[in-house]
Design a protein around this motif. Sequence first.
Motif, PDB file in Angstrom:
ATOM      1  N   ILE A 288       0.811  -1.217   0.000  1.00  0.00           N
ATOM      2  CA  ILE A 288       0.000   0.000   0.000  1.00  0.00           C
ATOM      3  C   ILE A 288       0.844   1.268   0.000  1.00  0.00           C
ATOM      4  CG2 ILE A 288      -1.807   1.235   1.251  1.00  0.00           C
ATOM      5  CD1 ILE A 288      -2.607  -1.493  -0.008  1.00  0.00           C
ATOM      6  N   GLY A 289       0.439   2.234  -0.835  1.00  0.00           N
ATOM      7  CA  GLY A 289       1.190   3.474  -0.964  1.00  0.00           C
ATOM      8  C   GLY A 289       0.633   4.648  -0.199  1.00  0.00           C
ATOM      9  N   ALA A 290      -0.571   4.540   0.358  1.00  0.00           N
ATOM     10  CA  ALA A 290      -1.143   5.689   1.070  1.00  0.00           C
ATOM     11  C   ALA A 290      -2.157   5.247   2.110  1.00  0.00           C
ATOM     12  CB  ALA A 290      -1.796   6.653   0.086  1.00  0.00           C
ATOM     13  N   TYR A 291      -2.296   6.046   3.143  1.00  0.00           N
ATOM     14  CA  TYR A 291      -3.100   5.690   4.301  1.00  0.00           C
ATOM     15  C   TYR A 291      -4.597   5.472   4.012  1.00  0.00           C
ATOM     16  CZ  TYR A 291      -4.828   5.577   9.059  1.00  0.00           C
ATOM     17  OH  TYR A 291      -5.437   5.195  10.220  1.00  0.00           O
ATOM     18  N   PRO A 292      -5.222   6.182   3.053  1.00  0.00           N
ATOM     19  CA  PRO A 292      -6.658   5.964   2.842  1.00  0.00           C
ATOM     20  C   PRO A 292      -7.052   4.514   2.570  1.00  0.00           C
ATOM     21  CG  PRO A 292      -5.999   7.996   1.780  1.00  0.00           C
ATOM     22  CD  PRO A 292      -4.727   7.336   2.260  1.00  0.00           C
ATOM     23  N   VAL A 293      -6.115   3.689   2.060  1.00  0.00           N
ATOM     24  CA  VAL A 293      -6.430   2.270   1.844  1.00  0.00           C
ATOM     25  C   VAL A 293      -5.595   1.368   2.754  1.00  0.00           C
ATOM     26  CG1 VAL A 293      -7.399   2.458  -0.472  1.00  0.00           C
ATOM     27  CG2 VAL A 293      -4.926   2.288  -0.202  1.00  0.00           C
ATOM     28  N   ALA A 294      -5.120   1.898   3.867  1.00  0.00           N
ATOM     29  CA  ALA A 294      -4.461   1.075   4.875  1.00  0.00           C
ATOM     30  C   ALA A 294      -5.489   0.120   5.478  1.00  0.00           C
ATOM     31  CB  ALA A 294      -3.854   1.956   5.963  1.00  0.00           C
ATOM     32  N   ARG A 295      -5.058  -0.761   6.369  1.00  0.00           N
ATOM     33  CA  ARG A 295      -5.967  -1.790   6.896  1.00  0.00           C
ATOM     34  C   ARG A 295      -7.166  -1.202   7.632  1.00  0.00           C
ATOM     35  NH1 ARG A 295      -3.163  -5.858   8.925  1.00  0.00           N
ATOM     36  NH2 ARG A 295      -1.282  -5.118   7.882  1.00  0.00           N
ATOM     37  N   THR A 296      -7.074   0.066   8.066  1.00  0.00           N
ATOM     38  CA  THR A 296      -8.227   0.705   8.704  1.00  0.00           C
ATOM     39  C   THR A 296      -9.398   0.863   7.739  1.00  0.00           C
ATOM     40  OG1 THR A 296      -7.202   2.850   8.196  1.00  0.00           O
ATOM     41  CG2 THR A 296      -6.875   1.969  10.411  1.00  0.00           C
ATOM     42  N   SER A 297      -9.145   0.705   6.436  1.00  0.00           N
ATOM     43  CA  SER A 297     -10.216   0.795   5.437  1.00  0.00           C
ATOM     44  C   SER A 297     -11.028  -0.490   5.375  1.00  0.00           C
ATOM     45  CB  SER A 297      -9.622   1.061   4.051  1.00  0.00           C
ATOM     46  OG  SER A 297      -8.867  -0.063   3.602  1.00  0.00           O
ATOM     47  N   GLY A 298     -10.473  -1.579   5.930  1.00  0.00           N
ATOM     48  CA  GLY A 298     -11.130  -2.869   5.829  1.00  0.00           C
ATOM     49  C   GLY A 298     -10.805  -3.619   4.560  1.00  0.00           C
ATOM     50  N   LEU A 299     -10.019  -3.007   3.682  1.00  0.00           N
ATOM     51  CA  LEU A 299      -9.668  -3.650   2.414  1.00  0.00           C
ATOM     52  C   LEU A 299      -8.603  -4.726   2.584  1.00  0.00           C
ATOM     53  CD1 LEU A 299      -9.666  -0.528   0.056  1.00  0.00           C
ATOM     54  CD2 LEU A 299     -11.330  -2.387   0.119  1.00  0.00           C
ATOM     55  N   ASN A 300      -8.102  -4.883   3.792  1.00  0.00           N
ATOM     56  CA  ASN A 300      -7.081  -5.911   4.036  1.00  0.00           C
ATOM     57  C   ASN A 300      -7.660  -7.320   4.133  1.00  0.00           C
ATOM     58  OD1 ASN A 300      -8.314  -5.074   6.533  1.00  0.00           O
ATOM     59  ND2 ASN A 300      -6.797  -6.307   7.609  1.00  0.00           N
ATOM     60  N   GLN A 301      -8.976  -7.442   4.215  1.00  0.00           N
ATOM     61  CA  GLN A 301      -9.557  -8.769   4.373  1.00  0.00           C
ATOM     62  C   GLN A 301      -9.273  -9.644   3.149  1.00  0.00           C
ATOM     63  OE1 GLN A 301     -13.497  -7.074   5.072  1.00  0.00           O
ATOM     64  NE2 GLN A 301     -14.283  -8.181   3.305  1.00  0.00           N
ATOM     65  N   GLY A 302      -8.857 -10.859   3.417  1.00  0.00           N
ATOM     66  CA  GLY A 302      -8.532 -11.794   2.352  1.00  0.00           C
ATOM     67  C   GLY A 302      -7.065 -11.807   1.974  1.00  0.00           C
ATOM     68  N   PHE A 303      -6.278 -10.876   2.512  1.00  0.00           N
ATOM     69  CA  PHE A 303      -4.858 -10.811   2.183  1.00  0.00           C
ATOM     70  C   PHE A 303      -4.019 -11.485   3.269  1.00  0.00           C
ATOM     71  CE2 PHE A 303      -6.353  -7.233  -0.446  1.00  0.00           C
ATOM     72  CZ  PHE A 303      -5.707  -7.544  -1.636  1.00  0.00           C
TER      73      PHE A 303
END
Length: 211
Positions: A114-129
Amino acid sequence: RQKLAAFAQRTGRRPNVLVFIMDDVGWGDLGAYGGGVAVGAPTPHLDRLAREGVLVEDAVVQVPQTRPSHASIFTGRYPYEHGIRDNYSPPLDRKVPTLATLLKARGYATAAFIGAYPVARTSGLNQGFDTYFDDFESSVQRGGKSSGDIQRRGDLVVDAALPWIDAAKDQPFFAWLHFYDPHTPYAPPEPYKSEFAGEPYTGEDVIHLLE
């Protein structure tokens, strides 16, 4: 899903999936879309990819902000469906399937860099990784005070991704590389600072698209 199955049947193996997203690049700075040449911005690598691959001539994002846009990309849903409407929304509900959760369930190794905080794990997009490289405590650039200013350079994203990809090459993998370089603050180095003195955004695009 059908394309992955067709590829596996044809070749006897499952394909690797690499998603490369460069946040905030404008089509007007890309030669493949007729814009790069007009503004004097050469983009040979992406132009070659467009020639030898598939060029999408009419693509529309569902929302012009980093977190909700990526949520739509990886869930295939509109913001009102997945619940993320801006860069400060609560995390993606874990009940919502993503490309990563679907591929992981089918035996893929999964990783995101990840290159920027808006898509860090706090976004919930980390699920499945299995791996989610979003440590912004080290080598971080802070251009301002908002969370959107917390970012890392693209070369650091690549440096983290390559060893993982090399180690996973003997099994099917899904890797997402997220780049944020052509983004505020717009401060391209020389010679692009002088060459695009009146267009610092284009200068940012050029230096990172050439690398």
